[in-house]
Design a protein around this motif. Structure first.
Motif, PDB file in Angstrom:
ATOM      1  N   GLY A 162     -54.853   8.565 -17.641  1.00  0.00           N
ATOM      2  CA  GLY A 162     -54.038   8.525 -16.433  1.00  0.00           C
ATOM      3  C   GLY A 162     -52.664   9.139 -16.657  1.00  0.00           C
ATOM      4  O   GLY A 162     -52.125   9.839 -15.788  1.00  0.00           O
ATOM      5  N   LEU A 163     -52.074   8.886 -17.831  1.00  0.00           N
ATOM      6  CA  LEU A 163     -50.771   9.468 -18.162  1.00  0.00           C
ATOM      7  C   LEU A 163     -50.859  10.989 -18.228  1.00  0.00           C
ATOM      8  O   LEU A 163     -50.002  11.704 -17.687  1.00  0.00           O
ATOM      9  CB  LEU A 163     -50.274   8.903 -19.485  1.00  0.00           C
ATOM     10  N   LYS A 165     -52.903  12.877 -16.694  1.00  0.00           N
ATOM     11  CA  LYS A 165     -53.087  13.386 -15.331  1.00  0.00           C
ATOM     12  C   LYS A 165     -51.771  13.396 -14.552  1.00  0.00           C
ATOM     13  O   LYS A 165     -51.461  14.367 -13.840  1.00  0.00           O
ATOM     14  CB  LYS A 165     -54.125  12.549 -14.586  1.00  0.00           C
ATOM     15  N   VAL A 166     -50.990  12.335 -14.666  1.00  0.00           N
ATOM     16  CA  VAL A 166     -49.706  12.285 -13.969  1.00  0.00           C
ATOM     17  C   VAL A 166     -48.798  13.409 -14.451  1.00  0.00           C
ATOM     18  O   VAL A 166     -48.127  14.085 -13.645  1.00  0.00           O
ATOM     19  CB  VAL A 166     -49.035  10.912 -14.159  1.00  0.00           C
ATOM     20  N   ILE A 167     -48.773  13.638 -15.748  1.00  0.00           N
ATOM     21  CA  ILE A 167     -47.933  14.713 -16.295  1.00  0.00           C
ATOM     22  C   ILE A 167     -48.417  16.071 -15.795  1.00  0.00           C
ATOM     23  O   ILE A 167     -47.618  16.948 -15.422  1.00  0.00           O
ATOM     24  CB  ILE A 167     -47.941  14.668 -17.840  1.00  0.00           C
ATOM     25  N   ARG A 168     -49.728  16.239 -15.745  1.00  0.00           N
ATOM     26  CA  ARG A 168     -50.311  17.496 -15.268  1.00  0.00           C
ATOM     27  C   ARG A 168     -49.989  17.716 -13.794  1.00  0.00           C
ATOM     28  O   ARG A 168     -49.597  18.804 -13.377  1.00  0.00           O
ATOM     29  CB  ARG A 168     -51.823  17.438 -15.477  1.00  0.00           C
ATOM     30  N   LYS A 201     -46.684   7.745 -27.139  1.00  0.00           N
ATOM     31  CA  LYS A 201     -45.561   8.510 -27.687  1.00  0.00           C
ATOM     32  C   LYS A 201     -46.000   9.923 -28.074  1.00  0.00           C
ATOM     33  O   LYS A 201     -45.273  10.910 -27.822  1.00  0.00           O
ATOM     34  CB  LYS A 201     -44.979   7.775 -28.893  1.00  0.00           C
ATOM     35  N   GLU A 202     -47.172  10.062 -28.660  1.00  0.00           N
ATOM     36  CA  GLU A 202     -47.669  11.393 -29.053  1.00  0.00           C
ATOM     37  C   GLU A 202     -47.822  12.293 -27.832  1.00  0.00           C
ATOM     38  O   GLU A 202     -47.476  13.481 -27.875  1.00  0.00           O
ATOM     39  CB  GLU A 202     -49.000  11.252 -29.785  1.00  0.00           C
ATOM     40  N   ILE A 203     -48.343  11.752 -26.746  1.00  0.00           N
ATOM     41  CA  ILE A 203     -48.495  12.532 -25.510  1.00  0.00           C
ATOM     42  C   ILE A 203     -47.129  12.938 -24.974  1.00  0.00           C
ATOM     43  O   ILE A 203     -46.888  14.099 -24.598  1.00  0.00           O
ATOM     44  CB  ILE A 203     -49.260  11.715 -24.446  1.00  0.00           C
ATOM     45  N   LEU A 204     -46.192  11.996 -24.948  1.00  0.00           N
ATOM     46  CA  LEU A 204     -44.875  12.273 -24.386  1.00  0.00           C
ATOM     47  C   LEU A 204     -44.097  13.283 -25.216  1.00  0.00           C
ATOM     48  O   LEU A 204     -43.369  14.127 -24.658  1.00  0.00           O
ATOM     49  CB  LEU A 204     -44.085  10.969 -24.256  1.00  0.00           C
TER      50      LEU A 204
END
Length: 458
Positions: A162-163, A165-168, A201-204
């Motif tokens: 979900g994170l 997707k929101v960033i995308r 954190k890795e995604i961010l």
């Protein structure tokens, strides 16, 4: 020994108000059926919130007696600052009068209309402060968290897919920061795993988005990690807390929870520019940056309380209390969120009151029934708190779940008090068909659950 005892002795007692059912019926009507509007002197067992309602220790009271009330740079401020830096490792630390002040200043300095803030779940004041500046608060619950009966031990986790997707969809530039709330209060007080924080954190980092931890119950979350997450059983709660904060770029906290204090909070970060903006607005609205709206004695109480919350024996006792009540209620077929969270029991009001629709506000009906029958004050976490009123006057959007939270003040009630709570809940459950629907007759535009007026429907 198998029995887990309270790791403290009682030095002072406070008389409990005892009322009869007739009195409570009149008091509910006078309060417009909103238990927030009841006077505390008419509440026997108050489980409305665990925020600022705990009992302080002799060490906290002793520290308050030697507090330094200097306006700027007091010794009590240094104790507060050093304690938080010892736990979190952050460079910049700012006291605030409570957690929502830290949230408000963060939103005011970092957000603008149209921004998006992802979180595992925003609680009421966090969401309100984000929406007040025109940004959007997005909850990213995992599938396990949406299943109230799932036995997953880390149902508070943030949904990673979900994170992404929101960033995308929104673009990294429109996400000034992401948050993780530990423990996840709105989702049943469920904990967040260290692995989940690390992967968030890795995604961010890939998208240059900062991570902020809502740390109200960080010590309780650390206890869950110690108890259930592989590789952490031999770590102290302080070590686990340091590892959590090291994965973040900042934190807001209401010290009225795991600070074991009756007032207080803070914002902390490493970014110098963030700190400058925060400091300037803090001076304008809260006070000088070394007291932030708090007395020196409050700074001392928080500094001592933060370390007491990280004591393993205290956390073991607190969690044993929650589990004890959960077992008693499950044995009586009272529907609760499973497994029990860290600070409260969450009752599934929709399952408790199957004869009521979400538009009937079953959580309000159950909260009123608990007060009417036993003088117990709880709080609705359903469509009143988290539903979305329709802007065109049509039907509102209900919350995903209709919950009632019994939040346990720290070091306040004994086992016999909780046995009484179980007895009242059992009685109300056996007579649940008598719980009536409610409607809202007055509400403010924000945080309506605090001051809304209700009336019996029909």
């Amino acid at each position: 020994m198998r029995t887990i005892i309270e790791p403290f002795r009682i030095k002072m007692t406070e008389a409990l108000p005892i009322t009869d059912r007739g009195d409570r019926e009149a008091l509910l009507a006078e309060a417009k059926y909103n238990v927030f509007l009841l006077d505390a002197q008419h509440v026997t067992i108050d489980l409305l919130t665990d925020s600022g309602t705990g009992a302080m220790s002799d060490r906290q009271w002793a520290a308050m007696m030697v507090a330094d009330e200097s306006y700027a740079g007091s010794a009590s401020w240094r104790h507060f600052e050093q304690t938080i830096r010892n736990i979190t490792g952050f460079k910049h630390i700012f006291p605030t009068h409570q957690g929502r002040a830290a949230e408000r200043l963060l939103a005011a300095t970092r957000l603008k209309p149209g921004n998006v803030v992802p979180n595992n779940s925003h609680f009421d004041t966090t969401r309100a402060n984000i929406e007040f500046v025109g940004a959007t608060a997005v909850d990213l619950l995992t599938p396990e968290a949406r299943d109230l009966q799932s036995q997953d031990r880390f149902k508070g986790n943030l949904d990673l897919a979900g994170l992404e997707k929101v960033i995308r969809d929104e673009g990294p530039a429109n996400i000034p920061f992401c948050m993780i709330t530990v423990t996840n209060n709105a989702a049943g007080g469920q904990p967040v795993s260290m692995e989940n924080i690390r992967r968030v954190k890795e995604i961010l980092v890939r998208h240059d988005i900062p991570l902020i931890i809502d740390a109200c119950r960080f010590a309780e979350n650390a206890f869950f990690i110690n108890r259930y997450e592989p590789g952490h059983s031999k770590s102290s709660l302080l070590e686990i807390a340091r590892e959590m904060f090291a994965l973040s770029d900042g934190a807001t906290m209401s010290a009225k929870k795991d600070g074991l204090a009756n007032i207080g909070g803070f914002f902390a970060c490493n970014n110098d520019d963030w700190a400058d903006d925060f400091r300037n607005l803090l001076i304008l609205t809260e006070g000088f940056p070394t007291y932030g709206g708090l007395a020196g004695r409050d700074l001392e109480a928080v500094a001592v309380g933060l370390m007491e919350a990280l004591e393993i024996n205290y956390q073991r006792y607190r969690h044993a209390t929650v589990e004890y009540i959960a077992e008693k209620l499950l044995a009586r077929d009272v529907p609760i969120v499973r497994p029990p969270g860290g600070h409260a029991i969450f009752i599934d009001a929709a399952a408790f009151c199957p004869h009521l629709a979400a538009s009937d506000y079953p959580g309000i009906g159950l909260v009123n029934a608990l007060y009417l029958e036993g003088g117990i004050r709880a709080v609705e976490l359903g469509s009143v708190m988290f539903g979305k009123p329709a802007s065109d006057g049509g039907a509102e959007t209900p919350a995903p779940h209709e919950l009632v939270r019994l939040a346990f003040p720290r070091r306040v009630y004994t086992q016999s008090h909780f046995d009484y709570v179980v007895e009242v809940l059992d009685f109300v459950h056996r007579h649940r068909d008598a719980i009536k629907p409610f409607r809202i007759i007055r509400q403010p535009p924000f945080l309506r659950h605090f001051t809304a007026h209700f009336a019996l429907a029909g």
